[in-house]
Design a protein around this motif. Structure first.
Motif, PDB file in Angstrom:
ATOM      1  N   GLU A  72       0.784  -1.180  -0.095  1.00  0.00           N
ATOM      2  CA  GLU A  72      -0.089   0.058  -0.245  1.00  0.00           C
ATOM      3  C   GLU A  72       0.880   1.193   0.059  1.00  0.00           C
ATOM      4  O   GLU A  72       0.375   2.493  -0.072  1.00  0.00           O
ATOM      5  CB  GLU A  72      -1.057   0.013   1.136  1.00  0.00           C
ATOM      6  N   LEU A  73       2.211   1.065   0.072  1.00  0.00           N
ATOM      7  CA  LEU A  73       3.023   2.208   0.203  1.00  0.00           C
ATOM      8  C   LEU A  73       4.051   2.379  -1.101  1.00  0.00           C
ATOM      9  O   LEU A  73       4.540   1.267  -1.667  1.00  0.00           O
ATOM     10  CB  LEU A  73       3.709   2.446   1.387  1.00  0.00           C
ATOM     11  N   GLY A 128     -11.196   2.837  -2.435  1.00  0.00           N
ATOM     12  CA  GLY A 128     -11.933   3.768  -3.464  1.00  0.00           C
ATOM     13  C   GLY A 128     -11.924   5.366  -3.036  1.00  0.00           C
ATOM     14  O   GLY A 128     -12.386   6.194  -3.822  1.00  0.00           O
ATOM     15  N   SER A 129     -11.676   5.582  -1.954  1.00  0.00           N
ATOM     16  CA  SER A 129     -11.751   7.066  -1.692  1.00  0.00           C
ATOM     17  C   SER A 129     -10.732   7.928  -2.405  1.00  0.00           C
ATOM     18  O   SER A 129      -9.317   7.492  -2.364  1.00  0.00           O
ATOM     19  CB  SER A 129     -11.755   7.287  -0.034  1.00  0.00           C
ATOM     20  N   ILE A 130     -10.930   9.244  -2.663  1.00  0.00           N
ATOM     21  CA  ILE A 130     -10.200  10.120  -3.270  1.00  0.00           C
ATOM     22  C   ILE A 130      -9.258  10.717  -2.239  1.00  0.00           C
ATOM     23  O   ILE A 130      -9.483  11.594  -1.297  1.00  0.00           O
ATOM     24  CB  ILE A 130     -11.064  11.095  -4.090  1.00  0.00           C
ATOM     25  N   ILE A 131      -7.968  10.661  -2.811  1.00  0.00           N
ATOM     26  CA  ILE A 131      -7.144  11.735  -1.999  1.00  0.00           C
ATOM     27  C   ILE A 131      -6.130  12.666  -3.039  1.00  0.00           C
ATOM     28  O   ILE A 131      -6.098  12.180  -4.124  1.00  0.00           O
ATOM     29  CB  ILE A 131      -6.229  10.685  -0.711  1.00  0.00           C
ATOM     30  N   LEU A 132      -5.563  13.444  -2.437  1.00  0.00           N
ATOM     31  CA  LEU A 132      -4.780  14.209  -3.356  1.00  0.00           C
ATOM     32  C   LEU A 132      -3.183  13.585  -3.348  1.00  0.00           C
ATOM     33  O   LEU A 132      -2.834  13.190  -2.194  1.00  0.00           O
ATOM     34  CB  LEU A 132      -4.394  15.747  -2.608  1.00  0.00           C
ATOM     35  N   ALA A 133      -2.799  13.407  -4.647  1.00  0.00           N
ATOM     36  CA  ALA A 133      -1.549  12.892  -4.728  1.00  0.00           C
ATOM     37  C   ALA A 133      -0.331  13.599  -5.547  1.00  0.00           C
ATOM     38  O   ALA A 133      -0.419  14.799  -5.386  1.00  0.00           O
ATOM     39  CB  ALA A 133      -1.882  11.558  -5.435  1.00  0.00           C
ATOM     40  N   ASP A 134       0.486  12.977  -6.021  1.00  0.00           N
ATOM     41  CA  ASP A 134       1.586  13.566  -6.914  1.00  0.00           C
ATOM     42  C   ASP A 134       2.402  14.835  -5.909  1.00  0.00           C
ATOM     43  O   ASP A 134       3.037  14.474  -4.877  1.00  0.00           O
ATOM     44  CB  ASP A 134       1.239  14.206  -8.107  1.00  0.00           C
ATOM     45  N   GLU A 135       2.460  16.012  -6.606  1.00  0.00           N
ATOM     46  CA  GLU A 135       3.313  17.062  -5.908  1.00  0.00           C
ATOM     47  C   GLU A 135       2.769  18.422  -5.983  1.00  0.00           C
ATOM     48  O   GLU A 135       1.791  18.565  -6.663  1.00  0.00           O
ATOM     49  CB  GLU A 135       4.646  17.060  -6.362  1.00  0.00           C
ATOM     50  N   ILE A 136       3.005  19.315  -4.888  1.00  0.00           N
ATOM     51  CA  ILE A 136       2.690  20.570  -5.032  1.00  0.00           C
ATOM     52  C   ILE A 136       4.120  21.481  -4.801  1.00  0.00           C
ATOM     53  O   ILE A 136       4.709  21.248  -3.959  1.00  0.00           O
ATOM     54  CB  ILE A 136       1.939  21.122  -4.035  1.00  0.00           C
ATOM     55  N   VAL A 182       4.729   7.474   0.459  1.00  0.00           N
ATOM     56  CA  VAL A 182       3.435   7.880   0.105  1.00  0.00           C
ATOM     57  C   VAL A 182       2.515   6.861   0.245  1.00  0.00           C
ATOM     58  O   VAL A 182       2.977   5.605  -0.056  1.00  0.00           O
ATOM     59  CB  VAL A 182       3.178   8.782  -1.209  1.00  0.00           C
ATOM     60  N   LYS A 183       1.279   7.201   0.104  1.00  0.00           N
ATOM     61  CA  LYS A 183       0.252   6.101   0.049  1.00  0.00           C
ATOM     62  C   LYS A 183       0.110   5.727  -1.635  1.00  0.00           C
ATOM     63  O   LYS A 183      -0.043   6.672  -2.217  1.00  0.00           O
ATOM     64  CB  LYS A 183      -1.171   6.549   0.723  1.00  0.00           C
ATOM     65  N   LYS A 184       0.248   4.434  -1.896  1.00  0.00           N
ATOM     66  CA  LYS A 184      -0.105   4.229  -3.209  1.00  0.00           C
ATOM     67  C   LYS A 184      -1.621   4.282  -3.808  1.00  0.00           C
ATOM     68  O   LYS A 184      -2.584   3.839  -3.006  1.00  0.00           O
ATOM     69  CB  LYS A 184       0.478   2.676  -3.475  1.00  0.00           C
ATOM     70  N   VAL A 185      -1.759   4.883  -4.888  1.00  0.00           N
ATOM     71  CA  VAL A 185      -3.208   5.209  -5.271  1.00  0.00           C
ATOM     72  C   VAL A 185      -3.156   4.852  -6.739  1.00  0.00           C
ATOM     73  O   VAL A 185      -2.117   4.814  -7.375  1.00  0.00           O
ATOM     74  CB  VAL A 185      -3.675   6.614  -5.090  1.00  0.00           C
ATOM     75  N   ARG A 186      -4.653   4.702  -7.376  1.00  0.00           N
ATOM     76  CA  ARG A 186      -4.657   4.481  -8.663  1.00  0.00           C
ATOM     77  C   ARG A 186      -4.893   6.045  -9.093  1.00  0.00           C
ATOM     78  O   ARG A 186      -6.134   6.412  -8.605  1.00  0.00           O
ATOM     79  CB  ARG A 186      -5.854   3.558  -9.060  1.00  0.00           C
TER      80      ARG A 186
END
Ligand code: ADP
Ligand code: MG
Length: 239
Positions: A22-23, A186-194, A81-85
Motif C-alpha cells: 500500500e506504500l 476507493g476514496s479520493i486523496i490528493l497525490a503527486d506533488e505541489i 506515500v500512500k499508493k493510489v490509482r
C-alpha cells in the motif's frame, strides 16, 4: 522502509515499490521538462526543494482536512506515500490569468479573477494532455460524477488554503496543477506533488516569477528562484 523495484520513471520523479503493497517511495529528480517534454534540462537542487516543499504543504493541507498521499519524508529527495490509482486528469485551479489560459483566450497575463476557476486536462502524453470537459470525463469513464464533486471540493479547498499561505509569504498564487488518486477502498486523496514545477508563484511586490516559468521562458535565475520560494516558505513556518 526499504526501496524495492523501480515501478515508473516520470519526467520529474522516480516511483519505487516498498515492502508494503500500500506504500510507495517517490524520489525527486533535478530533471526539468516543459511543453510536454519538448524542452529538456536540469535545475540543480530542484528535487530537494520540490520534495521538501510538497511535503510541508501536504502536511498543512492534511491539517485543514484535505486527505493526501503524504506519509513520511525519508531523505532529502525521497518520500513515503500512500499508493493510489491515479485519476488520469490534471486538475488546474487559477486565480490570475497566465500560461495556457492567456494564450487560449488571447488575453494578457495578470488579470485577477473575481473567483477562482477550475479546468481539467486528460493526462496523456501522446495526446499532449488535451483539455477535457466533465461530460467527456464521464463518457471515457475516467472518473465518476461523485468523484469529480470530491475532486472539485478538494481542489478549491487546496486553493483557499494555499492562496492565503502564499500571501503570508508575500507571494501571489497564480495557478497550480493537482493530481488525485484512489485508495484501495476507493476514496479520493490528493497525490503527486505541489511545487514550483506545478504552480505559478509571483512575488507580490515585484511581480517576479518564482517558479518553473523561469525555465520554460529562459528567464535565467532558475535555481535562485526555487531557493527563494523555499526560503519564503521556511521563514513563514518559523513564524
Ligand atoms: P510524469 O512525467 O508523468 O509527470 P512524474 O515524474 O511526476 O511523472 O512522476 C510521478 C508519477 O507518479 C506520475 O505519473 C504521477 O501520476 C504518479 N503518482 C504520484 N503520486 C502517486 C501515488 N501516490 N501513487 C501512485 N502514483 C503516483
Ligand atoms: Mg509529474
Amino acid at each position: 522502509m526499504e526501496k524495492r523495484e523501480l515501478l515508473y520513471e516520470g519526467k520529474a520523479k522516480k516511483v519505487y515499490a516498498t515492502g508494503d503493497p500500500e506504500l510507495l517511495i517517490v524520489q525527486y529528480k533535478d530533471d526539468a521538462t516543459a511543453f510536454n517534454g519538448k524542452k529538456k534540462g536540469s535545475i540543480a537542487g530542484k528535487g530537494i526543494i520540490n520534495n521538501r516543499m510538497s511535503n510541508r504543504l501536504m502536511e498543512k493541507l492534511e491539517q485543514t482536512g484535505i486527505p493526501t498521499h503524504y506519509v513520511r519524508e525519508l531523505s532529502e529527495r525521497e518520500t513515503l506515500v500512500k499508493k493510489v490509482r491515479i485519476v488520469p486528469l490534471e486538475v488546474i485551479v487559477r486565480n490570475v490569468s497566465a500560461g495556457s489560459f492567456a494564450k487560449r483566450y488571447g488575453v494578457e497575463e495578470g488579470i485577477v479573477f473575481s473567483a477562482p476557476t477550475i479546468e481539467f486536462s486528460y493526462k496523456n502524453d501522446a495526446l499532449d494532455d488535451p483539455l477535457i470537459c466533465l461530460p467527456h470525463i464521464y463518457a471515457l469513464g475516467l472518473a465518476t460524477r461523485e468523484e469529480m464533486e470530491t475532486i472539485k471540493e478538494y481542489a478549491y479547498g487546496v486553493n483557499r488554503f494555499l492562496k492565503d499561505f502564499w500571501a503570508s509569504c508575500g507571494v501571489t498564487l497564480v495557478d497550480f496543477k493537482l493530481e488525485f488518486g484512489r485508495l484501495p477502498e476507493g476514496s479520493i486523496i490528493l497525490a503527486d506533488e505541489i511545487s514550483p514545477d506545478t504552480s505559478r508563484l509571483w512575488d507580490t511586490a515585484t511581480g517576479e516569477k518564482l517558479d518553473k516559468d523561469r525555465f520554460r521562458r529562459d528567464l535565467g535565475g532558475v535555481e535562485e528562484a526555487y531557493a527563494e520560494i523555499m526560503s519564503r516558505l521556511e521563514a513563514a513556518d518559523r513564524g
